[in-house]
Motif scaffolding. Structure first.
Motif, PDB file in Angstrom:
ATOM      1  N   ARG A 128       0.842  -1.195   0.000  1.00 43.52           N
ATOM      2  CA  ARG A 128       0.000   0.000   0.000  1.00 43.52           C
ATOM      3  C   ARG A 128       0.882   1.251   0.000  1.00 43.52           C
ATOM      4  O   ARG A 128       1.934   1.292   0.628  1.00 43.52           O
ATOM      5  CB  ARG A 128      -0.908   0.048   1.234  1.00 43.52           C
ATOM      6  CG  ARG A 128      -1.852  -1.118   1.363  1.00 43.52           C
ATOM      7  CD  ARG A 128      -3.104  -0.763   2.148  1.00 43.52           C
ATOM      8  NE  ARG A 128      -2.865  -0.047   3.392  1.00 43.52           N
ATOM      9  CZ  ARG A 128      -3.838   0.521   4.113  1.00 43.52           C
ATOM     10  NH1 ARG A 128      -5.092   0.477   3.691  1.00 43.52           N
ATOM     11  NH2 ARG A 128      -3.561   1.144   5.250  1.00 43.52           N
ATOM     12  N   LEU A 129       0.401   2.277  -0.685  1.00 42.16           N
ATOM     13  CA  LEU A 129       1.048   3.577  -0.698  1.00 42.16           C
ATOM     14  C   LEU A 129      -0.033   4.629  -0.512  1.00 42.16           C
ATOM     15  O   LEU A 129      -1.013   4.651  -1.271  1.00 42.16           O
ATOM     16  CB  LEU A 129       1.795   3.805  -2.009  1.00 42.16           C
ATOM     17  CG  LEU A 129       2.435   5.189  -2.201  1.00 42.16           C
ATOM     18  CD1 LEU A 129       3.516   5.431  -1.147  1.00 42.16           C
ATOM     19  CD2 LEU A 129       2.999   5.324  -3.608  1.00 42.16           C
ATOM     20  N   GLY A 130       0.139   5.494   0.508  1.00 43.82           N
ATOM     21  CA  GLY A 130      -0.921   6.436   0.809  1.00 43.82           C
ATOM     22  C   GLY A 130      -0.417   7.826   1.128  1.00 43.82           C
ATOM     23  O   GLY A 130       0.781   8.056   1.353  1.00 43.82           O
ATOM     24  N   PHE A 131      -1.369   8.754   1.168  1.00 44.42           N
ATOM     25  CA  PHE A 131      -1.105  10.160   1.495  1.00 44.42           C
ATOM     26  C   PHE A 131      -2.071  10.576   2.589  1.00 44.42           C
ATOM     27  O   PHE A 131      -3.285  10.356   2.483  1.00 44.42           O
ATOM     28  CB  PHE A 131      -1.291  11.049   0.260  1.00 44.42           C
ATOM     29  CG  PHE A 131      -1.125  12.511   0.535  1.00 44.42           C
ATOM     30  CD1 PHE A 131       0.140  13.069   0.642  1.00 44.42           C
ATOM     31  CD2 PHE A 131      -2.235  13.333   0.715  1.00 44.42           C
ATOM     32  CE1 PHE A 131       0.298  14.425   0.916  1.00 44.42           C
ATOM     33  CE2 PHE A 131      -2.087  14.685   0.979  1.00 44.42           C
ATOM     34  CZ  PHE A 131      -0.809  15.233   1.075  1.00 44.42           C
ATOM     35  N   VAL A 132      -1.547  11.170   3.662  1.00 44.62           N
ATOM     36  CA  VAL A 132      -2.346  11.570   4.814  1.00 44.62           C
ATOM     37  C   VAL A 132      -2.804  13.015   4.668  1.00 44.62           C
ATOM     38  O   VAL A 132      -2.005  13.903   4.368  1.00 44.62           O
ATOM     39  CB  VAL A 132      -1.541  11.413   6.116  1.00 44.62           C
ATOM     40  CG1 VAL A 132      -2.332  11.946   7.305  1.00 44.62           C
ATOM     41  CG2 VAL A 132      -1.169   9.950   6.334  1.00 44.62           C
ATOM     42  N   ALA A 133      -4.094  13.242   4.885  1.00 46.28           N
ATOM     43  CA  ALA A 133      -4.670  14.587   4.920  1.00 46.28           C
ATOM     44  C   ALA A 133      -5.558  14.672   6.152  1.00 46.28           C
ATOM     45  O   ALA A 133      -6.663  14.132   6.166  1.00 46.28           O
ATOM     46  CB  ALA A 133      -5.469  14.875   3.655  1.00 46.28           C
ATOM     47  N   ASP A 134      -5.044  15.325   7.223  1.00 46.77           N
ATOM     48  CA  ASP A 134      -5.737  15.400   8.499  1.00 46.77           C
ATOM     49  C   ASP A 134      -5.982  13.984   9.021  1.00 46.77           C
ATOM     50  O   ASP A 134      -5.035  13.236   9.209  1.00 46.77           O
ATOM     51  CB  ASP A 134      -7.034  16.191   8.353  1.00 46.77           C
ATOM     52  CG  ASP A 134      -7.646  16.567   9.693  1.00 46.77           C
ATOM     53  OD1 ASP A 134      -6.918  16.517  10.703  1.00 46.77           O
ATOM     54  OD2 ASP A 134      -8.849  16.902   9.752  1.00 46.77           O
ATOM     55  N   ARG A 135      -7.243  13.576   9.213  1.00 51.25           N
ATOM     56  CA  ARG A 135      -7.530  12.239   9.730  1.00 51.25           C
ATOM     57  C   ARG A 135      -7.752  11.206   8.624  1.00 51.25           C
ATOM     58  O   ARG A 135      -8.057  10.050   8.909  1.00 51.25           O
ATOM     59  CB  ARG A 135      -8.764  12.280  10.616  1.00 51.25           C
ATOM     60  CG  ARG A 135      -8.613  13.141  11.862  1.00 51.25           C
ATOM     61  CD  ARG A 135      -9.827  13.006  12.757  1.00 51.25           C
ATOM     62  NE  ARG A 135      -9.731  13.866  13.925  1.00 51.25           N
ATOM     63  CZ  ARG A 135     -10.612  13.864  14.917  1.00 51.25           C
ATOM     64  NH1 ARG A 135     -11.652  13.043  14.869  1.00 51.25           N
ATOM     65  NH2 ARG A 135     -10.459  14.677  15.939  1.00 51.25           N
ATOM     66  N   ALA A 136      -7.637  11.605   7.390  1.00 52.58           N
ATOM     67  CA  ALA A 136      -7.918  10.712   6.259  1.00 52.58           C
ATOM     68  C   ALA A 136      -6.623  10.211   5.624  1.00 52.58           C
ATOM     69  O   ALA A 136      -5.637  10.939   5.527  1.00 52.58           O
ATOM     70  CB  ALA A 136      -8.769  11.420   5.213  1.00 52.58           C
ATOM     71  N   LEU A 137      -6.646   8.958   5.193  1.00 50.04           N
ATOM     72  CA  LEU A 137      -5.553   8.355   4.455  1.00 50.04           C
ATOM     73  C   LEU A 137      -6.084   7.911   3.094  1.00 50.04           C
ATOM     74  O   LEU A 137      -6.947   7.034   3.009  1.00 50.04           O
ATOM     75  CB  LEU A 137      -4.997   7.139   5.206  1.00 50.04           C
ATOM     76  CG  LEU A 137      -3.974   6.277   4.464  1.00 50.04           C
ATOM     77  CD1 LEU A 137      -2.708   7.086   4.167  1.00 50.04           C
ATOM     78  CD2 LEU A 137      -3.633   5.023   5.265  1.00 50.04           C
ATOM     79  N   PHE A 138      -5.584   8.540   2.031  1.00 50.12           N
ATOM     80  CA  PHE A 138      -5.930   8.150   0.667  1.00 50.12           C
ATOM     81  C   PHE A 138      -4.833   7.215   0.161  1.00 50.12           C
ATOM     82  O   PHE A 138      -3.644   7.559   0.245  1.00 50.12           O
ATOM     83  CB  PHE A 138      -6.030   9.383  -0.235  1.00 50.12           C
ATOM     84  CG  PHE A 138      -7.083  10.367   0.183  1.00 50.12           C
ATOM     85  CD1 PHE A 138      -8.363  10.285  -0.328  1.00 50.12           C
ATOM     86  CD2 PHE A 138      -6.781  11.367   1.105  1.00 50.12           C
ATOM     87  CE1 PHE A 138      -9.338  11.190   0.056  1.00 50.12           C
ATOM     88  CE2 PHE A 138      -7.751  12.287   1.496  1.00 50.12           C
ATOM     89  CZ  PHE A 138      -9.033  12.192   0.973  1.00 50.12           C
ATOM     90  N   TYR A 139      -5.211   6.044  -0.372  1.00 48.35           N
ATOM     91  CA  TYR A 139      -4.192   5.056  -0.709  1.00 48.35           C
ATOM     92  C   TYR A 139      -4.523   4.287  -1.986  1.00 48.35           C
ATOM     93  O   TYR A 139      -5.675   4.215  -2.423  1.00 48.35           O
ATOM     94  CB  TYR A 139      -3.998   4.068   0.445  1.00 48.35           C
ATOM     95  CG  TYR A 139      -5.222   3.237   0.769  1.00 48.35           C
ATOM     96  CD1 TYR A 139      -5.464   2.012   0.130  1.00 48.35           C
ATOM     97  CD2 TYR A 139      -6.147   3.675   1.711  1.00 48.35           C
ATOM     98  CE1 TYR A 139      -6.576   1.258   0.431  1.00 48.35           C
ATOM     99  CE2 TYR A 139      -7.261   2.925   2.017  1.00 48.35           C
ATOM    100  CZ  TYR A 139      -7.474   1.714   1.377  1.00 48.35           C
ATOM    101  OH  TYR A 139      -8.602   0.973   1.672  1.00 48.35           O
ATOM    102  N   ILE A 140      -3.463   3.729  -2.563  1.00 43.34           N
ATOM    103  CA  ILE A 140      -3.569   2.759  -3.645  1.00 43.34           C
ATOM    104  C   ILE A 140      -2.865   1.493  -3.196  1.00 43.34           C
ATOM    105  O   ILE A 140      -2.020   1.527  -2.280  1.00 43.34           O
ATOM    106  CB  ILE A 140      -2.959   3.299  -4.962  1.00 43.34           C
ATOM    107  CG1 ILE A 140      -1.494   3.673  -4.756  1.00 43.34           C
ATOM    108  CG2 ILE A 140      -3.761   4.467  -5.490  1.00 43.34           C
ATOM    109  CD1 ILE A 140      -0.786   4.090  -6.033  1.00 43.34           C
ATOM    110  N   LYS A 141      -3.193   0.376  -3.823  1.00 41.48           N
ATOM    111  CA  LYS A 141      -2.612  -0.901  -3.425  1.00 41.48           C
ATOM    112  C   LYS A 141      -2.474  -1.805  -4.639  1.00 41.48           C
ATOM    113  O   LYS A 141      -3.159  -1.617  -5.657  1.00 41.48           O
ATOM    114  CB  LYS A 141      -3.470  -1.580  -2.352  1.00 41.48           C
ATOM    115  CG  LYS A 141      -4.896  -1.856  -2.807  1.00 41.48           C
ATOM    116  CD  LYS A 141      -5.788  -2.387  -1.688  1.00 41.48           C
ATOM    117  CE  LYS A 141      -5.421  -3.776  -1.259  1.00 41.48           C
ATOM    118  NZ  LYS A 141      -6.406  -4.365  -0.328  1.00 41.48           N
ATOM    119  N   GLY A 142      -1.624  -2.804  -4.528  1.00 39.29           N
ATOM    120  CA  GLY A 142      -1.457  -3.761  -5.616  1.00 39.29           C
ATOM    121  C   GLY A 142      -0.601  -4.931  -5.175  1.00 39.29           C
ATOM    122  O   GLY A 142       0.227  -4.804  -4.262  1.00 39.29           O
TER     123      GLY A 142
END
Length: 235
Positions: A128-142
């Motif tokens: 997984r690779l993600g980006f944190v914005a406040d309390r949210a984690l946006f991610y992609i996976k493979g």
């Protein structure tokens, strides 16, 4: 008398100023300081969702110019996951393994032939690779994927079925949100491609190729271990 009145007024002004300053200091000290979530650590969780996919049938040795057919299937699914994330600055990298119990099934008729496909479980190991914005984690996976897959065919009393583990790959994307101490919830979309598999039909003395792919939407929760809580406040 005048000097006494002036002294009393000056004392009152000084006391009022000191009280206001003290109140201001207390207000600053008592204001809550919300800390950003820390995504580093192990986690476990579960999910439910819905999956759908297609199974494209074709002849390996197409001696009769058969155009093939597509046999779709869908159904509900649910499972569990375990993983580890590491956060640096606003970026998160991690690894996750999950197992899904599925009820994906459908059948099709072609002329006087019956085709059926089922998938009872899917498992993956992904990065997984993600980006944190406040309390949210946006991610992609493979990563890699496996599934228990059964294909069957019948024609005028003849029946043939083959089942086994199919291997393939998966990609996905999602958003995870820290809503309580150590607890997060997520919404995710995944795509699985299991390639094709050949099945030999003795009744026809021919080999059929079945190409399978699956999509799924999941909603779930994670519990995160270790260190400070995922969401905390200092007073």
């Amino acid at each position: 008398m005048r000097r006494l009145v002036i002294a009393l007024l000056a004392s009152t002004a000084l006391v009022g100023t000191a009280s206001a300053a003290d109140l201001a200091r207390k207000s600053v000290v008592s204001a809550p300081v919300v800390m950003a979530p820390n995504w580093t650590g192990f986690y476990v969780g579960g999910f439910i969702g819905y999956g759908w996919g297609s199974n494209d049938w074709s002849l390996v040795d197409n001696w009769n110019n058969w155009g093939g057919l597509s046999n779709d299937f869908d159904g509900f699914l649910g499972g569990a996951q375990i993983g580890y994330d590491y956060q640096f600055n606003n970026m998160v990298i991690g690894i996750q393994a999950d197992i899904t119990g599925a009820s994906l099934e459908d059948k099709s008729w072609y002329l006087d032939e019956y085709y059926n496909n089922e998938a009872s479980w899917i498992a993956t190991v992904t990065g997984r690779l993600g980006f944190v914005a406040d309390r949210a984690l946006f991610y992609i996976k493979g990563g890699a994927a496996w599934a228990d897959h059964d294909s069957s065919w019948s024609w005028i009393g003849d029946y043939y079925s083959s089942s086994g583990t199919r291997s393939g790959w998966t990609v996905g994307a999602g958003i995870e949100y820290a809503f309580a101490p150590n607890w997060t919830m997520f919404l995710e979309y995944d795509y699985y491609d299991f390639g094709d598999k050949n099945y030999y039909f003795p009744a026809l003395d021919t080999t059929v190729k079945v190409d399978t792919d699956v999509s799924a939407v999941k909603i779930g929760v994670n519990y995160r271990f270790g260190g400070p809580s995922a969401v905390s406040a200092r007073y």
